[in-house]
Design a protein around this motif. Structure first.
Motif, short mmCIF file in Angstrom:
data_model
loop_
_atom_site.label_atom_id
_atom_site.label_comp_id
_atom_site.label_asym_id
_atom_site.label_seq_id
_atom_site.Cartn_x
_atom_site.Cartn_y
_atom_site.Cartn_z
N ALA A 22 -10.38 151.37 73.36
CA ALA A 22 -10.07 150.25 72.08
C ALA A 22 -9.53 149.72 72.07
N GLY A 23 -8.24 150.08 72.45
CA GLY A 23 -6.97 149.35 72.09
C GLY A 23 -6.26 148.92 73.58
N ALA A 24 -7.59 149.95 74.26
CA ALA A 24 -6.70 149.78 75.94
C ALA A 24 -7.25 148.79 76.16
N PHE A 25 -8.15 148.28 76.24
CA PHE A 25 -9.28 147.14 76.44
C PHE A 25 -8.67 145.74 76.99
N PRO A 26 -7.06 145.22 75.99
CA PRO A 26 -7.12 143.94 75.51
C PRO A 26 -5.97 143.82 77.13
N PRO A 27 -5.25 144.38 77.97
CA PRO A 27 -4.31 143.71 79.41
C PRO A 27 -5.59 143.53 80.19
N MET A 28 -6.78 144.74 80.27
CA MET A 28 -7.87 144.26 81.01
C MET A 28 -8.51 143.27 80.77
N ILE A 29 -8.82 143.21 79.71
CA ILE A 29 -9.48 141.09 79.25
C ILE A 29 -8.56 140.52 79.44
N GLY A 30 -6.97 140.59 79.57
CA GLY A 30 -6.40 139.43 79.44
C GLY A 30 -6.34 139.37 81.22
N TRP A 31 -6.80 140.10 81.81
CA TRP A 31 -6.14 140.14 83.96
C TRP A 31 -7.08 139.23 83.96
N ALA A 32 -8.48 139.57 82.85
CA ALA A 32 -10.32 139.34 83.19
C ALA A 32 -10.20 137.14 83.09
N VAL A 33 -9.70 137.68 82.57
CA VAL A 33 -9.27 135.98 82.17
C VAL A 33 -8.94 135.17 82.69
N ALA A 34 -7.89 136.12 84.17
CA ALA A 34 -7.23 135.08 84.86
C ALA A 34 -8.02 135.44 86.48
N THR A 35 -8.53 136.91 86.22
CA THR A 35 -9.03 136.75 87.98
C THR A 35 -10.81 136.73 87.80
N GLY A 36 -11.15 136.97 86.42
CA GLY A 36 -12.54 137.03 85.91
C GLY A 36 -13.08 138.21 87.04
N GLY A 37 -12.53 138.70 87.21
CA GLY A 37 -12.76 140.36 87.53
C GLY A 37 -11.99 142.14 86.91
N VAL A 38 -12.51 143.12 87.51
CA VAL A 38 -11.55 143.97 86.97
C VAL A 38 -11.09 144.59 88.61
N SER A 39 -10.15 145.31 88.82
CA SER A 39 -9.35 145.67 89.37
C SER A 39 -8.40 147.00 89.17
N VAL A 40 -7.29 147.65 90.34
CA VAL A 40 -7.01 149.17 90.49
C VAL A 40 -5.83 148.26 89.32
#
Lengths: 63, 310
Positions: free
Chosen positions: B153-171
């Motif tokens: 749960a605590g590990a998701f925020p940077p992934m959300i921030g990345w998704a805000v910029a790119t609209g997706g998930v990546s390596v």
């Protein structure tokens, strides 16, 4: 003669009301800012309405 | 009217009590890692949209904190560290915490969707669900591995921030997730070694209680050894570079050495110097995460001058 004695609770309640009021103002500001950015960037937010707009028709479609 | 017990009986919470429900200190870490995730992404975000997105990611995290405090009020009332939280202290009614948590969750997810995109909003919704339901309700009282899986749960925020910029998930965003995910267990177990909370009375199966302190020390070492390659992998990925790699090597080596020293000790040695090593490693683990993400940010800044990255 005062109607009510000022109580500690009233102070707390007032603080809470001010807080909620400020939050609402901030929320309005956020939605407004969001709108300004999205509109000025030209994000597609125009829908089809009852007016015929040929420029929105798919390319090649003729009537 | 200065008597605290009188205030408690009134059931009138101040504004600050509702803020406390949102766990502001946890929120600060969420904001930091989400900002890094957003800024290191290869796509630039309009600053206003970026700020609004971060704000609602933080609000979503706060909402899950309120839901956690609603659910865990009985545990919190037993343990000394958490006794003063708004719900066990009687300042906020449990129902209010639940209502606030649900309402803010909805607002945060919808607003993030509007400000950014559906992927970011979906990840935020899943994060809230994961923390409030999977961690708080299912795992926390059921298994000593609660911290391991709950760390997600605590590990998701940077992934959300990345998704805000790119609209997706990546390596890259998955690696940032993995970094926090693997970091959480050794961080918390180091804390558990010297905090000695009464998890047993509270009915929370902490590793220190269920498997003993010796086993916890070994767990810290193993997880730190597993964490190090993740840190190095981050530095070798698209968000890394020579600078990040240098920082990552130093930080991970330091962390492994600290974990090794914890493993070498037993309770007698730890009691003798009042858990000096455990406390030092715990403090370092906080800097570890901060510096690691700071390095990603530094690398992105260097890249903008054309000297960073691979």
């Amino acid at each position: 003669m005062s109607f009510q004695v000022e109580h500690e609770i009233h102070k707390r309640r007032f603080g809470r009301n001010v807080g909620v009021g400020l939050l609402l103002v901030v929320m309005v500001g956020i939605v407004f800012a969001l709108t300004v950015v999205k509109v000025t960037r030209g994000d597609p937010m125009k829908g089809f309405d009852h007016v015929v707009e040929p420029e929105l028709a798919p390319a090649g479609a003729t009537e | 009217m200065s008597d605290i017990s009188v205030q408690v009986q009134t059931g009138e919470a101040g504004f600050g009590d509702y803020v406390a429900l949102l766990k502001p200190r946890v929120m600060s870490l969420v904001v930091f890692t989400a900002v890094v995730g957003l800024l290191v992404a290869p796509v630039s975000v309009h600053p206003v949209l970026g700020m609004i997105a971060i704000l609602f990611i933080a609000l979503g995290a706060g909402a899950s904190g309120a839901l956690n405090m609603w659910w865990d009020a009985d545990i919190d009332a037993v343990m000394r560290r958490t006794q003063n939280r708004p719900v066990p202290a009687g300042k906020v009614q449990p129902g209010e915490a639940l209502g606030l948590g649900l309402a803010l969750s909805g607002i945060a997810v919808v607003m993030l969707w509007l400000a950014a995109n559906a992927v970011a909003a979906g990840l935020l919704a899943f994060t809230i669900f994961f923390y409030a339901v999977v961690y708080s309700m299912w795992l926390k009282r059921a298994t000593p591995q609660n911290i391991v899986i709950g760390g997600a749960a605590g590990a998701f925020p940077p992934m959300i921030g990345w998704a805000v910029a790119t609209g997706g998930v990546s390596v890259e965003s998955a690696l940032m997730f993995a970094l926090i995910f693997m970091w959480t267990p050794p961080h918390f177990w180091a804390l558990a070694l010297f905090m000695k909370e009464d998890y047993h009375t509270a009915g929370v199966p902490m590793l220190t209680v269920t498997h003993g302190r010796k086993s916890t020390r070994l767990h810290i070492l193993v997880y730190t050894l597993l964490l190090a390659p993740v840190g190095i992998a981050c530095a070798l990925s698209g968000i890394g570079g020579p600078f990040t790699l240098a920082v990552a090597v130093v930080l991970n080596a330091w962390f492994v050495v600290g974990a090794w020293r914890i493993w070498q000790r037993d309770e007698v040695m730890a009691e003798a110097d009042k858990y000096a090593v455990e406390k030092a490693v715990f403090r370092f683990s906080l800097s570890y995460l901060f510096l690691h993400f700071g390095a990603f940010l530094g690398e992105a800044a260097l890249k903008s001058y054309g000297i960073g990255g691979w």
